[in-house]
Design an enzyme around this catalytic site. Structure first.
Site, PDB file in Angstrom:
ATOM      1  CB  CYS A 140      -0.934   0.001   1.214  1.00 27.55           C
ATOM      2  SG  CYS A 140      -2.022   1.436   1.276  1.00 27.55           S
ATOM      3  CB  CYS A 143      -0.663   2.405   3.972  1.00 29.84           C
ATOM      4  SG  CYS A 143      -2.227   1.786   3.365  1.00 29.84           S
ATOM      5  CG  ASP A 144       3.101   1.245   4.538  1.00 23.73           C
ATOM      6  OD1 ASP A 144       2.680   1.746   5.593  1.00 23.73           O
ATOM      7  OD2 ASP A 144       2.878   0.067   4.207  1.00 23.73           O
TER       8      ASP A 144
END
Length: 305
Positions: A140, A143-144
């Site tokens: 992701c 997300c990261d």
């Protein structure tokens, strides 16, 4: 099979932000929800080291810690949270029948499906090692990606979502190397052109991952090979992103619930309703676009309401 049938008002199948939020709302509405956590209690977020984009956590929080907090919040309102997973359902009648661990039979007035989706990985031993360590493997970018600002990363994938994630990473990272297994993209032409025209994205066609390299804790490179010439070389990188798709965890519902061609549950637009009255869906089991903790939690609220 057990001869004892348990009857419940509201059964929630699966945990994670969607399931736990549904449990909080349902419990506060005196619906006495029973939630089975599934094979991965807490869902995909339990594999995420740092969560910095969920509102209310100014210092960030680890995925497992956040799930424990959501679980505790649901329990505070007396949601009945249990170990176990649904292995079979029968939604053909007015009473919704669900079997847990192939043995316990539950008859529910209403069901909220929160089984989520699982990211697909390459399956390399080194990839799984650094994924579990939280040391540089992710599925992701949204997300990261923030953790790899001004660094070099590698991303695997050839579809629209891979192009979107590569483009997103290009705004944060110094260089993005994109590995495409074939000699062309599977993505739409507009998405493919976008990454081709982004200066700090290098695309390697006919290229596959041989091994994710690291120092035992953190990723520091990726060894790749050209599947036409078999030639290998190492790409220095601190992050390895896999964007080869997700598989929704919906197989047990396919005989009763309408699914799209990739297995995601089709909900009535703007609602959490499925085609079966009294069966609702929340989270990534129906969301192939956003797949974020905050959107999953929002649909968990919708499903309970």
């Amino acid at each position: 099979m057990s001869n004892t049938i348990e009857r419940v008002k509201c059964l929630i199948i699966g945990s994670g932000p969607a399931g736990y939020t549904a449990a909080i709302y349902a419990a506060r509405a005196n619906m006495n929800p029973v939630l089975y956590q599934g094979t991965q209690p807490g869902g995909q977020l339990t594999t995420t080291n740092e969560v910095e984009n969920f509102p209310g956590y100014p210092e960030g929080v680890t995925g497992p810690e956040m799930m424990l907090q959501l679980q505790a919040q649901a329990r505070r309102f007396e949601a009945d949270i249990r170990d176990g997973w649904a292995t079979k359902v029968d939604f053909s009648g007015d009473v919704h029948k669900v079997w847990i661990n192939d043995e316990k039979e539950i008859h529910a007035d209403t069901v909220i499906i929160s089984t989520g989706a699982s990211a697909k990985y390459l399956g390399l031993e080194s990839e799984q090692k650094y994924l579990k360590l939280g040391g540089g493997v992710s599925a992701c970018a949204v997300c990261d990606g923030f953790f790899y600002r001004n660094q070099d990363v590698v991303i695997v994938g050839a579809g629209d979502s891979a192009c979107e994630e590569a483009h997103y990473l290009s705004k944060l990272c110094k260089k993005v190397t994109m590995l495409v297994r074939r000699d062309e993209f599977r993505a739409s032409k507009i998405m493919a052109e976008r990454v081709k025209n982004t200066e700090n994205i290098e695309i390697l066609f006919n290229t596959e991952t041989d091994e994710v390299l690291g120092d035992g804790q953190l990723v520091n490179g990726v060894r790749v090979f050209n599947n036409q010439t078999q030639e290998k070389h190492v790409i220095p990188a601190t992050g390895f992103f896999v964007a080869i798709g997700h598989k929704p965890n919906t197989d047990i519902f396919k005989d009763y619930i309408d699914l799209d061609e990739t297995g995601y549950i089709i909900n009535v637009p703007g609602t959490s309703k499925t085609n079966v009255q009294g069966v609702f869906v929340s989270g990534d089991a129906a969301d192939h676009v956003y797949r974020q903790a905050i959107t999953a939690a929002g649909t968990g609220c919708m499903a309970a309401l």
